[in-house]
Structure formats: C-alpha cells, structure tokens
Write a protein that holds these residues in place. Sequence first.
Motif, mmCIF file in Angstrom:
data_model
loop_
_atom_site.group_PDB
_atom_site.id
_atom_site.type_symbol
_atom_site.label_atom_id
_atom_site.label_comp_id
_atom_site.label_asym_id
_atom_site.label_seq_id
_atom_site.Cartn_x
_atom_site.Cartn_y
_atom_site.Cartn_z
ATOM 1 N N TYR A 97 0.418 -1.120 0.156
ATOM 2 C CA TYR A 97 -0.068 0.200 -0.190
ATOM 3 C C TYR A 97 0.959 1.106 0.289
ATOM 4 O O TYR A 97 0.998 1.977 -0.070
ATOM 5 N N LYS A 98 2.337 1.232 0.201
ATOM 6 C CA LYS A 98 3.222 1.892 0.358
ATOM 7 C C LYS A 98 3.874 2.128 -1.517
ATOM 8 O O LYS A 98 4.332 1.339 -1.805
ATOM 9 N N ASN A 99 3.814 3.591 -2.009
ATOM 10 C CA ASN A 99 4.791 3.550 -3.155
ATOM 11 C C ASN A 99 4.769 2.780 -4.689
ATOM 12 O O ASN A 99 5.008 2.191 -4.847
ATOM 13 N N ASP B 166 -0.311 2.961 -10.077
ATOM 14 C CA ASP B 166 -0.854 3.212 -10.333
ATOM 15 C C ASP B 166 -1.427 2.750 -11.825
ATOM 16 O O ASP B 166 -0.809 2.979 -12.386
ATOM 17 N N GLU C 161 1.331 6.831 -11.888
ATOM 18 C CA GLU C 161 2.181 7.024 -10.736
ATOM 19 C C GLU C 161 2.361 7.189 -9.288
ATOM 20 O O GLU C 161 1.203 5.926 -9.306
ATOM 21 N N VAL C 162 2.831 7.644 -8.422
ATOM 22 C CA VAL C 162 3.279 6.328 -7.659
ATOM 23 C C VAL C 162 2.217 6.651 -6.353
ATOM 24 O O VAL C 162 1.961 8.298 -6.207
ATOM 25 N N THR C 163 1.515 6.578 -5.433
ATOM 26 C CA THR C 163 0.627 6.224 -5.242
ATOM 27 C C THR C 163 0.680 5.771 -3.624
ATOM 28 O O THR C 163 1.088 4.645 -3.196
ATOM 29 N N ASN C 164 0.426 6.552 -2.439
ATOM 30 C CA ASN C 164 -0.134 5.843 -0.909
ATOM 31 C C ASN C 164 -1.635 5.403 -0.840
ATOM 32 O O ASN C 164 -2.462 6.720 -1.015
ATOM 33 N N TYR C 165 -2.143 4.631 -0.098
ATOM 34 C CA TYR C 165 -3.333 4.935 0.352
ATOM 35 C C TYR C 165 -2.850 4.381 1.581
ATOM 36 O O TYR C 165 -2.053 3.573 1.937
ATOM 37 N N PRO D 269 -8.507 1.948 -1.804
ATOM 38 C CA PRO D 269 -7.641 2.814 -2.651
ATOM 39 C C PRO D 269 -8.370 4.747 -1.220
ATOM 40 O O PRO D 269 -7.922 5.294 -1.251
ATOM 41 N N THR E 263 -9.576 6.681 1.766
ATOM 42 C CA THR E 263 -8.983 7.521 2.509
ATOM 43 C C THR E 263 -10.024 7.269 4.495
ATOM 44 O O THR E 263 -11.203 6.866 4.041
#
Length: 318
Positions: free
Chosen positions: A238-240, A243, A247-251, A289, A291
């Motif tokens: 769930y880190k780096n 997607d 794009e690099v995403t963290n959720y 994803p 929050t």
Amino acid sequence: MKKILSIIALCSISSSFVFAQDDLLGDLQKADSAIVKQNITIATFKSTRIINMQSTEMTGVGNMEFMVSHHFGQLWDKTQGAANATRLFGINGNGASTAISFDYTPISFANLGITFAGANYLEGNAKFKILRQQTGLHNYPVSIAWLSNVRFNAAKGTEISPNDLYWNRFSYLHQILISRKFTEDLSVELIPSLVHYNVISYGYANEHNVYSIGFGGRYKIAAKKAITIEYSRQLNMYKNVIDATSEVTNYNPNLFSLGYDWDTGGHIFQFFVTNTSNASNQYQLSTNPKTNNFGQWSLGFNLNRSYSIKHKVKTQHL
C-alpha cells in the motif's frame, strides 16, 4: 379369613412391584443424566456474511442461498459541490458496485458458491467447516472454517492480462475464519487473509501476495436485530505503488464497516456504511484506495434468502 390373608398378600406383592419399578425408573433417570451430551453452538452469526467478509456460518444441507450485495457511490465528492445532494449522497450517483451470489450446501461441512462480482468479474468459492464451538462431549471454544475464493477477470483487451493469457486473469483469496459466540448477544470473528494475483499490472513496489488481518463482530440489540462491525488491516503493498496512470501512490490500507442486521424471518437485511465502494472482497482486502475521509465512504446493503432445493421423496399411502 383365608380371603382376607390372600388380599393382604396380593397388596404386599403389588406394593413391592411398584416400589421396585420406581427404583428402576429412578436409576434409569440417574444414568441418563450422567451421560455427557453434545451441546453445539448455533447462530454465532445470523448470515453467511458479517458485512463484507464471510462468517463461519453456512446454510443448511440441501439449501441454496441467494444474496445481493450492493455498494452505492461515495457519500460526498468535494469536486461536485451541491450536486452531491441531487445524487442522494451516493445512492443515485456513479461508482456503485453489485455482487450477486448463489451458495449451495451439499453436505454439512462444505459450501460451494458462485458470484457475479460487478462488471467483468466472476468468482467461485468453497467454504469448509473444520471445527464447531461446543461443550459437553467435546469442549471446543471456537468455530473454525476455511474459505478459498477464485476470481476471473473477463474484461476484453490486454490491459489486465499481458499477451491476453487467460491464466493471468485469475486471482485468489484464502482465509481462516475463527469465531466465538461469547454470549447469546455477542459474537466475534478473527479473519487472517491472503490474496494472490497471478500477474500484477504494474511493477514497482507491487507484490503477488497481499496479506491482511481483520476481525468482525455482532451484538444483538433485540430478538431479530443486531449491530455488526468489521475492520481489516492490509499488511503490505500500500506504499509507493504504481497506479494505472503510472503515478506513485500511497493509500490508507484500512477496511472498516459498520452495519445493522434485520431478520424478517424469511430474509436477512443488512444495511451498512463502509469505506469501500467495491463489492468484491478480494478488491476490498488488497486494493482499497479510499481514505478515512468520511465523504469517500459509501452506503450499502446485503439481502439474502435461503431456499430448500433438496429432493424430497414422496411417500405412497397404502
């Protein structure tokens, strides 16, 4: 005089027989009460699902359960402003997901099912009862079941499956379900999970295996009404993560749901609010994803009904 003596003797014999019969009946009752009986715990949960996740419950042998699980769109989209009110807080908006499932119990310890899990996804699952909570002849403090689920992505194109290999379209979910009914009102379940993808769409920081640990609970507030809760923590991937747009995403990896069960006698209605808008448990436990922003949560409901389809032998009247 002889008649009187005969009557007295007959009464004495009858009394002795009655007392002996009473003593024998008392001995049988004592022997029966000394036998250790098997007391199996039932109705730990009212449904085969707590909210999103499976419970240790199964339908009866020869029964088919039909379930509709629907998640509406998110409660509030900050980019849409007042339009959120016209969408009835996600009820009449986009992003809804529906799963329709059929589960059949051929034998007492096994359940087989198929699920049409939203657009393009087809799932099959098998649940096996390993242990049943009980006291008496055996003392087992918990019920244990094993669940295996396979999901197939039927989307057209090669975006999901490189070279359009069908094997790459499969993913799997395995869970150990451990539940305990503490009182007539309170039941709790522990749910360790593993989701495995045969192929991952993006490379960096993604993994084939996604692990999570969760729990669910049910508290009965009336004869046919209860409050339910679920929480699961994703432990990796769930880190780096890259997607679909590169794009690099963290959720936030937490899955949380709060629900209300209503047993009408023929149906089980489950109303809930949850921080996922997807109806597939595989997705919820590995790619959620959303929050903790309450606006990104969704309303939803489960509706299930069991039907007996076991063949009945007709008896002939002579």
